[in-house]
Design a protein around this motif. Sequence first.
Motif, PDB file in Angstrom:
ATOM      1  N   ASN A 316      65.175  23.379  46.194  1.00 44.58           N
ATOM      2  CA  ASN A 316      64.002  22.581  46.563  1.00 44.58           C
ATOM      3  C   ASN A 316      63.239  22.102  45.333  1.00 44.58           C
ATOM      4  OD1 ASN A 316      64.587  22.942  49.257  1.00 44.58           O
ATOM      5  ND2 ASN A 316      63.155  24.634  49.537  1.00 44.58           N
ATOM      6  N   ASP A 319      64.879  19.148  43.827  1.00 38.49           N
ATOM      7  CA  ASP A 319      64.593  17.925  44.586  1.00 38.49           C
ATOM      8  C   ASP A 319      63.280  17.287  44.116  1.00 38.49           C
ATOM      9  OD1 ASP A 319      66.869  18.008  46.163  1.00 38.49           O
ATOM     10  OD2 ASP A 319      65.939  19.294  47.672  1.00 38.49           O
ATOM     11  N   TYR A 320      62.268  18.111  43.933  1.00 39.18           N
ATOM     12  CA  TYR A 320      60.985  17.591  43.446  1.00 39.18           C
ATOM     13  C   TYR A 320      61.119  17.055  42.024  1.00 39.18           C
ATOM     14  CZ  TYR A 320      58.331  19.402  47.445  1.00 39.18           C
ATOM     15  OH  TYR A 320      57.829  19.622  48.701  1.00 39.18           O
ATOM     16  N   THR A 322      63.751  15.801  40.699  1.00 34.19           N
ATOM     17  CA  THR A 322      64.504  14.545  40.763  1.00 34.19           C
ATOM     18  C   THR A 322      63.576  13.363  41.020  1.00 34.19           C
ATOM     19  OG1 THR A 322      66.436  15.740  41.624  1.00 34.19           O
ATOM     20  CG2 THR A 322      66.398  13.348  41.897  1.00 34.19           C
ATOM     21  N   GLU A 323      62.668  13.516  41.985  1.00 30.91           N
ATOM     22  CA  GLU A 323      61.737  12.431  42.283  1.00 30.91           C
ATOM     23  C   GLU A 323      60.793  12.169  41.121  1.00 30.91           C
ATOM     24  OE1 GLU A 323      60.140  11.887  46.279  1.00 30.91           O
ATOM     25  OE2 GLU A 323      61.040  13.801  46.809  1.00 30.91           O
ATOM     26  N   LYS A 376      73.676  20.817  42.510  1.00 32.22           N
ATOM     27  CA  LYS A 376      72.423  20.095  42.750  1.00 32.22           C
ATOM     28  C   LYS A 376      71.912  19.445  41.467  1.00 32.22           C
ATOM     29  CE  LYS A 376      69.253  18.984  45.738  1.00 32.22           C
ATOM     30  NZ  LYS A 376      69.568  18.229  46.965  1.00 32.22           N
ATOM     31  N   TRP A 379      73.931  16.348  40.904  1.00 25.79           N
ATOM     32  CA  TRP A 379      73.467  15.293  41.810  1.00 25.79           C
ATOM     33  C   TRP A 379      72.150  14.679  41.305  1.00 25.79           C
ATOM     34  CZ3 TRP A 379      74.616  18.324  46.936  1.00 25.79           C
ATOM     35  CH2 TRP A 379      75.961  18.139  47.274  1.00 25.79           C
ATOM     36  N   MET A 380      71.293  15.505  40.745  1.00 22.56           N
ATOM     37  CA  MET A 380      70.047  14.988  40.194  1.00 22.56           C
ATOM     38  C   MET A 380      70.325  13.991  39.069  1.00 22.56           C
ATOM     39  SD  MET A 380      66.879  17.002  38.299  1.00 22.56           S
ATOM     40  CE  MET A 380      67.805  17.226  36.767  1.00 22.56           C
ATOM     41  N   TYR A 383      71.729  10.770  40.461  1.00 21.56           N
ATOM     42  CA  TYR A 383      70.686   9.930  41.070  1.00 21.56           C
ATOM     43  C   TYR A 383      69.866   9.196  40.008  1.00 21.56           C
ATOM     44  CZ  TYR A 383      66.485   8.682  43.703  1.00 21.56           C
ATOM     45  OH  TYR A 383      65.439   7.998  44.260  1.00 21.56           O
TER      46      TYR A 383
END
Length: 430
Positions: A316, A319-320, A322-323, A376, A379-380, A383
């Motif tokens: 998680n 994910d943050y 990455t943004e 992950k 993937w980051m 992206y």
Amino acid sequence: MKQFFIRIRTFYSTLQSKIAFYPSLISLAGFMFALAMIIAEKEGISRNLIEVFPLLVVEDGDTALSVLSTCIGGLISLMVFSFSMVMLLLSQASSNFSPRLLPGLISNKRHQIILGVYLGTIIYNIFTLFSIETSEEKFTLPGFSILLGVIFSIICLGAFIFFIHNISQSIQINNIMDGIYDQATKKLNSTINRENKTETKTIETFPDTGNWHSHTSPKSGYFQNIATQNIINICKEKDIKIYITVPKGLFVLKNIRVLKSDKKLDNETVNAIFSNLNFARGEYIQDNYVLAFKQITEIAVRAMSPGINDPGTAINSIDYLTELFALRMQKNDLGVFSEKGTAYIKMAVVHFDELLYQVMASLRTYCSQDPTVAQKLIWMLAYLKQQPSIEKAYMEAIDEELKVLLKVVSFDSEKDMKTIQKLADNILET
């Protein structure tokens, strides 16, 4: 005058981060309101109320004393329990996630306001209690003040229910990261909007600062804020350009060279410039977005530590990150401030490749043994490479971090290694 208001605003922002800020203000408001009600009672406000709504006014002095005493005792117990819950929240957040999260949790306005409502109501009821005279004449009782005290106590009960709900939400890691993410995106968006208003040609023509005159910092602390417009006004008045050699968020030691100028400056001008640089002992995301990357990274690292072993939280966190990285890629690495086509200030910034390295270096140490977290991370990076209008330097930094990550990952399963390698090869080919 403008410089004075900027300092006041900075001081106010610092005060807001203190847990006693809003409770102190609301307590003072409760005290002042109690005095105002005492004056209003002398003017006969309760006499008028009892003639219109007699059922709302307490007519017995002993009953009034008992009601207010019960409210005061109950609210004190409620406040002690609430403070204990806040301390428990801070303790768990510090031990389970990161001590860097404490300033953000302490400055939670909702918790401060609720605690302030408790204190303000207690103070109001205490001073109302003092104004009660045990007389047989019902008009001598501050009936309206007593009614308000009971109403405020009922409001405190509702605030307590909301407090329990809010604090149960605040301890959840997703909500903590949401708060960090929101503050960071707000700061990044404001910085990007400022840069978009700056002419590109102006930025590119800022002179080389290698042979400029250096000046040392008169004090130490985290470089937190800069009054940009004030310094630009000084630069225009003295016909100078300056370069601040440290980025925001860095801890500056006293007598370290942090300022350069294209001309030799007198002590008065140097002091005027440093008076517009704010150094503090704490770090705040609203002043330095880089702190958000540090905090979320530390949450991920703590989650992957052997004592906690929570890969879900680490995923998680990525994910943050990455943004945030995708938003950070819209910002340039130049740090120039200008006015009407003329650049006056250049400030050192944390470059994208440095920021990416700091985050990836910490994550690689603890996540290189977990296939899902390593995947992950890949993937980051994939992206980030797909972002539109990506600069060449950013692309090179991402590829470099991907290659380093592949060198350090190590899994017992051959299938896991093949999966990671295949995924990374597809990214490097794009």
